[in-house]
Design a protein around this motif. Sequence first.
Motif, short mmCIF file in Angstrom:
data_model
loop_
_atom_site.label_atom_id
_atom_site.label_comp_id
_atom_site.label_asym_id
_atom_site.label_seq_id
_atom_site.Cartn_x
_atom_site.Cartn_y
_atom_site.Cartn_z
N VAL A 1 19.30 -47.21 43.66
CA VAL A 1 20.06 -46.98 42.43
C VAL A 1 21.01 -45.81 42.62
CG1 VAL A 1 19.93 -46.35 39.97
CG2 VAL A 1 18.20 -47.88 40.96
N LYS B 1 25.48 -51.03 35.31
CA LYS B 1 25.07 -50.74 33.95
C LYS B 1 25.74 -49.47 33.45
CE LYS B 1 20.66 -53.12 34.42
NZ LYS B 1 19.28 -53.22 33.89
N ARG C 1 21.37 -56.48 46.91
CA ARG C 1 20.68 -55.86 45.78
C ARG C 1 21.14 -54.41 45.65
NH1 ARG C 1 15.97 -53.00 47.67
NH2 ARG C 1 15.52 -53.51 49.86
N LYS D 1 23.70 -55.05 40.26
CA LYS D 1 23.85 -54.82 38.83
C LYS D 1 24.68 -53.56 38.58
CE LYS D 1 19.38 -56.90 37.63
NZ LYS D 1 19.92 -58.08 36.97
N THR E 1 21.67 -51.18 42.22
CA THR E 1 22.09 -50.96 40.82
C THR E 1 22.94 -49.71 40.71
OG1 THR E 1 20.06 -52.01 39.96
CG2 THR E 1 21.29 -50.58 38.45
N GLU F 1 15.11 -54.72 35.08
CA GLU F 1 15.51 -56.01 35.68
C GLU F 1 16.34 -56.88 34.73
OE1 GLU F 1 15.08 -56.86 38.82
OE2 GLU F 1 13.97 -55.02 39.27
#
Length: 268
Positions: A76, A171, A124, A169, A126, A231
Amino acid sequence: MQKTIFITGASSGLGKAAAKLFQKNGWKVIATMRKPEEEKELTELPNVFVVQLDVMDLVKIKKTISEVLKIHEIDVVLNNAGYGLIGPLEAFTDEQIQTQIQTNLGGVIHVTKAFVTFFRERKRGTFINVTSTFGLLGYPTCSIYNATKFAVDGFSEGLAYELAQFGIKVKVVAPGGMQTDFAGRSLHGAMHTAYSELISKVSEGYSEDQVANYSKATAVAEVIYEAAIDEKDQMRYIAGDDAIQLYNERLDLTPEGQFEKIRSQFIF
């Protein structure tokens, strides 16, 4: 398996609160800041690695992140570094404007870019970008700050579409007011006599009594942590009761209705 988070602006406030929370929950933390030599708290925590980084230094961003990725597998990235430039546009120097944009927006873009290839190849990862309530609605004396936070929100949304195909992802966490030293070390202001009445009115929002009602940095850090582990495909996380109220009003009134409501408070 232990996860690792990379945090910018971890020397104080929300960045430090997030670093402590993730470390407490068993994560490895790469806590970056401009002056690591002044950090006395995070350096004492196990699994926290304090690294020097100024998000305005593009060469340093690339070099530092490249070196970090040789040693740590980042899960992350928390783009938290930033500050507020508060005052009427007419009062700012060109240098102040450029520094605000380069720090709050440019830093996010370039730190993110430095990690994208790594995440894409792993399929993968974030990104969590800290914006603000003022990245969702405008406010007087915050025009340049608004511009950077609106831009980070738009950047994040566009990037979320772009990177979804790779399992990455993106965010956004948008806090309202926080009980941190933001108004001290992280808030830069400029005055202009023609706007004295407006500045006085806006300053009421930074009064001691008002700040006492704001969210604690630890509470906003909890929202960031939830965004990191839930998730969900959710993109925006609104943090703090005041932020949630303002955002709901924005949704209910439409942008034009919210504009008229705020505008009416500052017509003298």
